[in-house]
Design a protein around this motif. Sequence first.
Motif, PDB file in Angstrom:
ATOM      1  N   ASN A   1      25.578   3.678 -35.024  1.00 57.84           N
ATOM      2  CA  ASN A   1      25.138   4.929 -34.404  1.00 57.84           C
ATOM      3  C   ASN A   1      26.217   5.979 -34.618  1.00 57.84           C
ATOM      4  O   ASN A   1      27.387   5.753 -34.314  1.00 57.84           O
ATOM      5  CB  ASN A   1      24.888   4.737 -32.911  1.00 57.84           C
TER       6      ASN A   1
ATOM      7  N   CYS B   1      13.305  -6.523 -25.376  1.00 55.27           N
ATOM      8  CA  CYS B   1      14.629  -5.890 -25.356  1.00 55.27           C
ATOM      9  C   CYS B   1      14.961  -5.417 -23.949  1.00 55.27           C
ATOM     10  O   CYS B   1      14.100  -5.369 -23.066  1.00 55.27           O
ATOM     11  CB  CYS B   1      14.672  -4.711 -26.327  1.00 55.27           C
TER      12      CYS B   1
ATOM     13  N   GLN C   1      20.914   2.981 -30.549  1.00 55.39           N
ATOM     14  CA  GLN C   1      20.699   4.221 -29.789  1.00 55.39           C
ATOM     15  C   GLN C   1      20.258   5.321 -30.745  1.00 55.39           C
ATOM     16  O   GLN C   1      20.789   5.444 -31.855  1.00 55.39           O
ATOM     17  CB  GLN C   1      21.986   4.651 -29.079  1.00 55.39           C
TER      18      GLN C   1
ATOM     19  N   SER D   1      23.135  -3.613 -30.208  1.00 53.54           N
ATOM     20  CA  SER D   1      22.578  -2.496 -29.451  1.00 53.54           C
ATOM     21  C   SER D   1      22.279  -1.361 -30.426  1.00 53.54           C
ATOM     22  O   SER D   1      22.934  -1.224 -31.465  1.00 53.54           O
ATOM     23  CB  SER D   1      23.565  -2.022 -28.384  1.00 53.54           C
TER      24      SER D   1
ATOM     25  N   VAL E   1      17.244  -2.358 -21.534  1.00 53.14           N
ATOM     26  CA  VAL E   1      17.650  -0.953 -21.549  1.00 53.14           C
ATOM     27  C   VAL E   1      18.945  -0.790 -20.752  1.00 53.14           C
ATOM     28  O   VAL E   1      19.024  -1.233 -19.597  1.00 53.14           O
ATOM     29  CB  VAL E   1      16.551  -0.057 -20.936  1.00 53.14           C
TER      30      VAL E   1
ATOM     31  N   THR F   1      14.020   1.056 -30.990  1.00 55.02           N
ATOM     32  CA  THR F   1      14.755   2.141 -30.332  1.00 55.02           C
ATOM     33  C   THR F   1      14.175   3.499 -30.703  1.00 55.02           C
ATOM     34  O   THR F   1      14.027   4.381 -29.843  1.00 55.02           O
ATOM     35  CB  THR F   1      16.244   2.063 -30.704  1.00 55.02           C
TER      36      THR F   1
ATOM     37  N   ILE G   1      19.235   0.647 -26.417  1.00 50.66           N
ATOM     38  CA  ILE G   1      18.390  -0.537 -26.317  1.00 50.66           C
ATOM     39  C   ILE G   1      19.157  -1.755 -26.834  1.00 50.66           C
ATOM     40  O   ILE G   1      19.667  -1.744 -27.966  1.00 50.66           O
ATOM     41  CB  ILE G   1      17.091  -0.345 -27.126  1.00 50.66           C
TER      42      ILE G   1
ATOM     43  N   CYS H   1      11.072   3.892 -28.746  1.00 48.95           N
ATOM     44  CA  CYS H   1      11.409   4.210 -27.355  1.00 48.95           C
ATOM     45  C   CYS H   1      11.687   5.696 -27.199  1.00 48.95           C
ATOM     46  O   CYS H   1      11.211   6.341 -26.248  1.00 48.95           O
ATOM     47  CB  CYS H   1      12.631   3.408 -26.909  1.00 48.95           C
TER      48      CYS H   1
ATOM     49  N   ALA I   1      10.327  -0.940 -24.319  1.00 47.75           N
ATOM     50  CA  ALA I   1      11.453  -1.814 -24.673  1.00 47.75           C
ATOM     51  C   ALA I   1      11.244  -3.224 -24.126  1.00 47.75           C
ATOM     52  O   ALA I   1      11.435  -4.226 -24.830  1.00 47.75           O
ATOM     53  CB  ALA I   1      12.758  -1.227 -24.149  1.00 47.75           C
TER      54      ALA I   1
END
Length: 273
Positions: free
Chosen positions: A117, A184, A256, A254, A186, A151, A229, A154, A179
């Motif tokens: 990310n 998954c 994002q 994870s 959050v 993600t 997520i 989401c 999610a």
Amino acid sequence: MIDYFEKYRDKIEEYRRQGHIVPSPDLVKNSEQIAKIKESAEINTAVLDHVAKHIKAGMSTQEIDDLVSTFTKQQGAICAPLHYEGYPKSVCTSINDEVCHGIPSRRIKLKDGDIINVDVSTIKDGFFSDASRMFEIGNVSKERHELVEITKECLRRGIEAAKPWGFVGDIGDAIASYAHSKGCSVVRELGGHGVGLEFHEDPFISHIGKKGTGMLLVPGMIFTIEPMINAGRANVVLDNLNGWTIYTADGKDSAQVEHMILITEDGNEILTR
């Protein structure tokens, strides 16, 4: 100039009398402020586009920081993260089990199969913008690719739920429901936030929520939606050595993705991607 708080003052007051949390006037931007925030947002998106053209296996996360810093300066803007509450770099680079706030380093190099990310925030003429993207480096596993796609969905659902005269809780409900349906979790401790006149403003945008709860969404409000997520459990831990980077507690991946949106009179507008 359109002052959206004044335009809808009576309607906002009616919601307040009904017991709802309503935004203060400073959280509802006027048309002139929105125009300036959009200028910052255009640069922010261009910075991420620039990163997308160059990111690859073998490069260090410091090289990403250098790309962001140099390009932002060329646009006549400032990297908002640099020195913010002591943060030492111009961008956040969070890899695999790093949930957020990964600190760029020449020692950390991207490897084939990583997901990362890149979180960019920009100041232009005193106005702030914010967004992040996930990048898949080389041959990413099916599980990591699916996590990134979940993600993104989401985020899409969270944005779809952000409507004028709705509530912040509508956003979290949409994100968490999807999610959880995909197995998954959050992250609860972190979320989106108001932005524009400052780097971080109210309201806090939780990615776990209940419909019809939280602050009222009013035309002129600008905030980020940035679901984090986790492939495993929701629990996270802070790196005590650098005081910034947050990891999944169970060591699982994870992802994002973050957009900044404007609540309009008939829906919303995505300002950064």
